[in-house]
Structure formats: C-alpha cells, structure tokens
Scaffold this motif. Structure first.
Motif, short mmCIF file in Angstrom:
data_model
loop_
_atom_site.label_atom_id
_atom_site.label_comp_id
_atom_site.label_asym_id
_atom_site.label_seq_id
_atom_site.Cartn_x
_atom_site.Cartn_y
_atom_site.Cartn_z
N UNK A 2 9.31 16.52 -4.87
CA UNK A 2 10.14 17.70 -4.93
C UNK A 2 11.19 17.51 -6.02
N UNK A 3 11.55 18.55 -6.72
CA UNK A 3 12.56 18.46 -7.76
C UNK A 3 13.95 18.24 -7.19
N UNK A 4 14.83 17.68 -8.00
CA UNK A 4 16.20 17.49 -7.57
C UNK A 4 16.90 18.84 -7.54
N UNK A 5 17.91 18.94 -6.74
CA UNK A 5 18.65 20.19 -6.63
C UNK A 5 20.14 19.90 -6.68
N UNK A 10 25.22 12.97 -6.73
CA UNK A 10 24.73 12.56 -8.04
C UNK A 10 23.20 12.60 -8.09
N UNK A 11 22.68 13.01 -9.25
CA UNK A 11 21.23 13.13 -9.42
C UNK A 11 20.51 11.80 -9.18
N UNK A 12 21.11 10.69 -9.62
CA UNK A 12 20.43 9.41 -9.45
C UNK A 12 20.25 9.07 -7.98
N UNK A 13 21.21 9.48 -7.12
CA UNK A 13 21.06 9.25 -5.69
C UNK A 13 19.95 10.13 -5.11
N UNK A 14 19.83 11.35 -5.62
CA UNK A 14 18.76 12.23 -5.17
C UNK A 14 17.40 11.67 -5.56
N UNK A 43 9.51 14.72 -15.18
CA UNK A 43 9.21 15.57 -14.03
C UNK A 43 10.43 16.39 -13.61
N UNK A 44 11.58 15.73 -13.56
CA UNK A 44 12.81 16.38 -13.08
C UNK A 44 13.63 17.01 -14.20
N UNK A 45 13.18 16.80 -15.44
CA UNK A 45 13.90 17.31 -16.61
C UNK A 45 15.35 16.82 -16.62
N UNK A 46 15.46 15.50 -16.52
CA UNK A 46 16.78 14.86 -16.53
C UNK A 46 16.77 13.75 -17.57
N UNK A 47 17.94 13.22 -17.84
CA UNK A 47 18.10 12.12 -18.77
C UNK A 47 17.41 10.87 -18.20
N UNK A 48 16.65 10.13 -19.02
CA UNK A 48 16.01 8.91 -18.53
C UNK A 48 17.01 7.90 -17.95
N UNK A 49 18.22 7.88 -18.47
CA UNK A 49 19.23 6.95 -17.93
C UNK A 49 19.57 7.30 -16.48
N UNK A 51 17.47 8.75 -14.32
CA UNK A 51 16.31 8.29 -13.55
C UNK A 51 16.35 6.78 -13.37
N UNK A 52 16.73 6.07 -14.43
CA UNK A 52 16.82 4.60 -14.36
C UNK A 52 17.86 4.17 -13.34
N UNK A 53 18.97 4.89 -13.26
CA UNK A 53 19.99 4.56 -12.26
C UNK A 53 19.44 4.69 -10.84
N UNK A 54 18.61 5.71 -10.61
CA UNK A 54 17.99 5.87 -9.29
C UNK A 54 17.06 4.72 -8.97
N UNK A 55 16.24 4.35 -9.94
CA UNK A 55 15.33 3.23 -9.75
C UNK A 55 16.10 1.93 -9.56
#
Length: 123
Positions: A2-5, A10-14, A43-49, A51-55
C-alpha cells in the motif's frame, strides 16, 4: 504494498511499518529478499534517502540484514519479534485501559473475561 499516506508520521516510519506488516502477514517471509531502497522510492514516489531511512530502522531493530552485494533480507525470527512487539503495544494501548476502566466500574476479572467471550463469540 500500500502507498504511504499523509497521516502526520514521518514517511520513513510508514515505510518501515509497511515492511513490518509484510513480514507479519507472510508476504515477506524470513530469509527472503526485501525490496531495495530504489524499488521502495519508485513505488512510493519518494526520495531514496527516505526509503533508506525506513530500511535502516528495520536493520537497527534486527529485522533486516544486509548481504553484501546482494541486498537486504528478512532476518530469521523477525516475524516472531514483530508479533511480540505488537502484542505488547496492543496490551498497553487497549488492554491496560480496559482493565483500569473495568476496575473503576466494579467489574472483576471473571466478569470482564465473560464480557470479552460474549463479544468475541461469532455464533
């Protein structure tokens, strides 16, 4: 996935929570390859950084690990660790206040169990 909302977190937590959900529901099994930072970002149309924070959060929590040159993988025991953490959070958020209110209303443990059994009865 599912996409982030925009729910204020913070997006990285989502992103991290969505990966956790995938681990819990089995769509991302233990020892399987996790989506890459670039895949998540696209996929989420966000900055790779972001996404990296979430990982990286999941790596710090011991849920993902890196195989050099291959990618990130779900750690053995990740699902059980997440279930335990979420059960504890559930108890703190829902069960503890329920018990406090039941005591305030004079409902003893046995009556509370009966009430829960009645509400949980599907028949």
């Amino acid at each position: 996935m599912v996409g982030v909302r925009d729910d204020g977190r913070p997006l990285f937590l989502q992103i991290a929570e969505q990966l956790e959900d995938s681990i819990i529901d089995g769509s991302l099994p233990e020892e399987s390859k996790a989506p890459s930072t670039n895949e998540l970002a696209a996929f989420h149309r966000i900055n790779p950084a972001t996404a990296a924070n979430g990982i990286n959060k999941l790596v710090a929590d011991g849920l993902l690990y890196k195989k050099r040159g291959v990618g990130m993988f779900v750690a053995t025991g990740a699902r059980e660790a997440l279930l335990e953490r979420r059960r504890n959070a559930f108890a703190e958020k829902f069960i503890a206040p329920l018990v406090v209110e039941a005591r305030r209303l004079g409902i003893d443990t046995e009556d509370l169990k009966k009430m829960i059994d009645t509400w949980g009865d599907d028949s």
